[in-house]
Design an enzyme around this catalytic site. Structure first.
Site, short mmCIF file in Angstrom:
data_model
loop_
_atom_site.label_atom_id
_atom_site.label_comp_id
_atom_site.label_asym_id
_atom_site.label_seq_id
_atom_site.Cartn_x
_atom_site.Cartn_y
_atom_site.Cartn_z
N ASP A 127 6.80 0.40 -10.47
CA ASP A 127 8.10 -0.12 -10.81
C ASP A 127 8.66 -0.92 -9.67
OD1 ASP A 127 9.12 2.07 -9.68
OD2 ASP A 127 10.21 2.75 -11.27
N GLU A 128 8.33 -0.46 -8.49
CA GLU A 128 8.95 -1.08 -7.15
C GLU A 128 9.01 -2.58 -7.08
OE1 GLU A 128 9.10 1.74 -3.81
OE2 GLU A 128 8.89 3.35 -5.24
N TYR A 150 5.95 -1.71 1.42
CA TYR A 150 5.10 -1.13 0.42
C TYR A 150 5.21 -2.02 -1.00
CZ TYR A 150 4.04 1.92 -3.67
OH TYR A 150 3.60 2.48 -4.87
N LYS A 154 2.16 -4.02 -2.96
CA LYS A 154 1.60 -3.82 -4.37
C LYS A 154 1.75 -4.89 -5.16
CE LYS A 154 0.74 -0.33 -6.05
NZ LYS A 154 -0.74 0.38 -6.08
#
Ligand code: NAD
Ligand code: TYD
Length: 340
Positions: A127-128, A150, A154
């Site tokens: 979800d990030e 990060y 992703k």
């Protein structure tokens, strides 16, 4: 028999997925392919070590030749890619490895999927990638606004998957999970860190005002959701995968202390993480329409998680008592205390 390649299967979610799949299906073989970074741990796979349907192969997803070898040797039909550098705090100090594994490694696996014309390539995302969501909930078509190295890495991996679907018809699916909790999570992530610190009567280093919100999901619900998308998901599609309910970090912290019978005086506020995303929130209607739903709400998930760390102290002591972990902990936390 279907042959699964589970990359990153010696980590937290990957190992839980291996356990679930071998329990659920008789007609599968599973090859765990893992580089064994600090987060890879064969203790996580000990319960299946003697299962004839399970094989372990040490290797890096960025290494084209080894990936090729394992694809051929085990006649892989399905890749589920859990392999990644996963800790936001580490991505702030050493971003290079994140870009390498989470973007370049995904490309190497997609190339393998293309070369061997496999049945499915499934990418485990987060979800990030949507960035901080102050109001409402993210849907799968929302723009990606990652804010940490990060989440940016992703997001790069996700976009590469979509590019391979569009350009080469590679049968991809993607799930974007929320913060998982449960057995075998490396104690750098907040929940196993706080549970194990509290059990040792050590301070719980809470970032900033503790009012950040996360959707804490029990890892088995996540793994069932991944399997649902493997069974029923539409190729080329993305599915959000969370509980759809958020909890503040301070509430999560107090819940842990309460379950362990420890005092709230163990909470130690520390300087905030730079660029700390205030809130993530998912709309999970799309995967629910496939017939999946959570079995655990937050209270059940945190209770089951705390119980596991109480019952499995050898597992986390082995990690936390090691020099590598202690060195990380000092580097990450020393001198950050602020007045309560
Ligand atoms: P983890 O850090 O516990 O495990 C990662 C595993 O990948 C380790 O076993 C590690 O050795 C392996 N690995 C790292 N680099 C590799 C490489 N180059 N080649 C092969 N193996 C490599 O991570 P996790 O929490 O289990 O997360 C798994 C996946 O789920 C990741 O893709 C992560 O982004 C995603 N995700 C995690 C969460 C969460 O809350 N933990 C939430 C949503 C999504
Ligand atoms: P974390 O487990 O690192 O997951 P993520 O950053 O990927 O969401 O952190 C979860 C939340 O807990 C996040 O808001 C940051 C906070 N946190 C602390 O307050 N103290 C800590 O020591 C850690 C590791 C995290």
């Amino acid at each position: 028999m279907k042959n699964f390649l589970i990359t990153g299967g010696a980590g937290f979610i990957g190992s839980n997925f291996v356990h679930l799949m071998l329990k659920k299906y008789d007609d599968i073989n599973v090859v765990v392919y893992d580089k064994m970074t600090y987060a890879g741990n064969l203790d996580n796979l000990a319960p299946v070590a003697d299962d004839p349907r399970y094989n372990f192969y040490k290797g890096d997803i960025c290494d084209h030749a080894t990936v090729d070898e394992v694809m051929q040797k085990y006649k892989i039909d399905i890749i589920v890619n859990f392999a990644a550098e996963t800790h936001v705090d580490r991505s702030l100090t050493e971003p290079g490895g994140f870009i390498q594994t989470d973007v370049y490694g995904t490309y190497i696996l997609l190339e393998a999927a293309k070369k061997y014309e496999i049945e499915r390539y499934h990418q485990i995302s987060t979800d990030e990638v949507y960035g901080a969501v102050m109001e409402g909930r993210s849907v799968e078509t929302d723009p990606l606004e990652p804010r940490s190295p990060y989440s940016a890495a992703k997001a790069g991996g996700d976009m590469m998957c979509q590019a391979y679907y569009t350009s080469f018809d590679i049968p991809i699916t993607i799930t974007r999970g929320s913060n998982n909790i449960g057995p075998y999570q490396y104690p750098e992530k907040v929940v196993p860190l706080f549970v194990s610190n509290a059990m040792e009567d050590k301070p719980l280093p809470l970032y900033g005002d503790g009012l950040q919100m996360r959707d804490y999901q029990y890892v088995l619900d996540h793994c069932e959701g991944i399997d649902t998308v493997l069974q029923k998901g539409k190729l080329g599609e993305i599915y959000n995968l969370g509980t759809g309910a958020e909890t503040t970090n301070i509430t999560m912290t107090k819940a842990i202390l309460h379950l362990l019978g420890k005092p709230e005086s163990l909470i130690q506020p520390i300087t905030d993480r730079p660029g700390h995303d205030r809130r993530y929130a998912l709309d999970c209607g799309k995967i629910q329409a496939l017939g999946w739903n959570n079995q655990y709400n937050f209270e059940m998930a945190i209770e089951a998680t705390v119980k596991w760390y109480v019952d499995n102290q050898d597992w986390w002591h082995k990690i936390k008592d090691g020099e590598r972990y202690k060195e990380y902990y000092n580097r990450q936390y020393s001198g950050r205390e602020v007045e309560k």
